[in-house]
Design a protein around this motif. Structure first.
Motif, PDB file in Angstrom:
ATOM      1  N   VAL A   1       0.798  -1.310  -0.060  1.00  0.00           N
ATOM      2  CA  VAL A   1      -0.111   0.135   0.110  1.00  0.00           C
ATOM      3  C   VAL A   1       0.626   1.260  -0.104  1.00  0.00           C
ATOM      4  O   VAL A   1       1.869   1.398   0.667  1.00  0.00           O
TER       5      VAL A   1
ATOM      6  N   VAL B   1      -8.128  -2.953  -0.936  1.00  0.00           N
ATOM      7  CA  VAL B   1      -7.326  -1.873  -1.648  1.00  0.00           C
ATOM      8  C   VAL B   1      -7.442  -2.731  -3.317  1.00  0.00           C
ATOM      9  O   VAL B   1      -7.750  -3.709  -3.347  1.00  0.00           O
TER      10      VAL B   1
ATOM     11  N   SER C   1      -7.568   3.746  -8.933  1.00  0.00           N
ATOM     12  CA  SER C   1      -7.962   2.420  -8.346  1.00  0.00           C
ATOM     13  C   SER C   1      -9.648   1.994  -8.546  1.00  0.00           C
ATOM     14  O   SER C   1      -9.866   0.988  -8.634  1.00  0.00           O
TER      15      SER C   1
ATOM     16  N   THR D   1      -5.157 -11.639   0.726  1.00  0.00           N
ATOM     17  CA  THR D   1      -4.075 -11.228   1.898  1.00  0.00           C
ATOM     18  C   THR D   1      -2.646 -11.697   1.779  1.00  0.00           C
ATOM     19  O   THR D   1      -1.914 -11.552   2.541  1.00  0.00           O
TER      20      THR D   1
ATOM     21  N   TRP E   1       1.741 -10.295  -0.625  1.00  0.00           N
ATOM     22  CA  TRP E   1       2.106  -9.266  -0.595  1.00  0.00           C
ATOM     23  C   TRP E   1       2.142  -8.804   0.825  1.00  0.00           C
ATOM     24  O   TRP E   1       2.006  -9.432   1.589  1.00  0.00           O
TER      25      TRP E   1
ATOM     26  N   TYR F   1       0.848  -7.576   3.237  1.00  0.00           N
ATOM     27  CA  TYR F   1      -0.803  -7.080   3.729  1.00  0.00           C
ATOM     28  C   TYR F   1      -0.413  -6.667   5.232  1.00  0.00           C
ATOM     29  O   TYR F   1      -0.139  -7.171   6.110  1.00  0.00           O
TER      30      TYR F   1
ATOM     31  N   ALA G   1      -4.990  -1.914   4.469  1.00  0.00           N
ATOM     32  CA  ALA G   1      -5.470  -2.548   3.312  1.00  0.00           C
ATOM     33  C   ALA G   1      -6.882  -3.238   3.657  1.00  0.00           C
ATOM     34  O   ALA G   1      -7.421  -4.197   2.856  1.00  0.00           O
TER      35      ALA G   1
ATOM     36  N   TYR H   1      -6.506  -7.282  -0.696  1.00  0.00           N
ATOM     37  CA  TYR H   1      -6.402  -6.836  -2.108  1.00  0.00           C
ATOM     38  C   TYR H   1      -7.230  -7.398  -3.211  1.00  0.00           C
ATOM     39  O   TYR H   1      -7.526  -8.673  -3.090  1.00  0.00           O
TER      40      TYR H   1
END
Length: 178
Positions: A2, A21, A60, A93, A96, A98, A103, A107
């Motif tokens: 993020v 996100v 986004s 989750t 990455w 997270y 977030a 994602y």
């Protein structure tokens, strides 16, 4: 990950934000024309005369809107609350950095959302946001009566919000005309 410019935390109503996100950093998209204000104000973001790079919610939000469109194409009878639940329940989750505080549910995973099967609601029993109701009423009003030339002249307090019969609105007709 993020980005540092992303907003997160708790709303004044006590809800954690964001809900989830989506891709929104260095997104390259089509440019309407080279006379667009953004094109002229941000020359470093130009990819060429047809493409422009952006970051933030303006980049986004279309990702989430596209996921919602795909989900509703697959299951047109889902309610907005069920769509929100599905997007959150299928968010990734792993894979990455997270952090739930930054977030939310994770994602956006459009594929997982479309192939999910849940019809749960994210917040059963919670009344809709009054501002969203106002916007929906405006959209319906504009469809049937034409949009006022100056929205600031609309008397917002004259609407009896408790008397709105949402089941009487033909949403498919309205959405199809936009």
């Amino acid at each position: 990950m993020v980005p540092s410019f992303s907003a997160y935390g708790t709303t004044s109503d006590g809800f954690a934000k964001p809900d989830l996100v989506a891709p929104g950093r260095n997104i390259i998209s089509l440019l309407a024309n080279t006379s667009a204000a953004m094109y002229n104000a941000h020359p470093a973001n130009r990819v060429d005369t047809t493409l422009f790079r952006m970051s933030g919610t303006s980049a986004s939000a279309p990702m989430v809107s596209g996921a919602v469109a795909l989900l509703l194409q697959d299951e047109p009878n889902l309610t907005p609350d069920q769509v929100k639940y599905r997007l959150k329940a299928t968010a990734r989750t792993s894979g990455w950095a997270y952090d739930a505080a930054k977030a939310g549910a994770g994602y956006l995973d459009a594929y997982a959302a479309v192939h999910g099967t849940s019809t749960e609601k994210v917040s059963p029993g919670v009344p809709p946001n009054r501002m969203l109701i106002k916007m929906a009423i405006l959209a319906v009003y504009a469809m049937y009566h034409g949009a006022p030339t100056d929205w600031s002249t609309v008397d917002w307090n004259s609407v009896d919000w408790n008397s709105v019969d949402w089941n009487s609105v033909d949403w498919n007709r309205w959405i199809g005309t936009v």
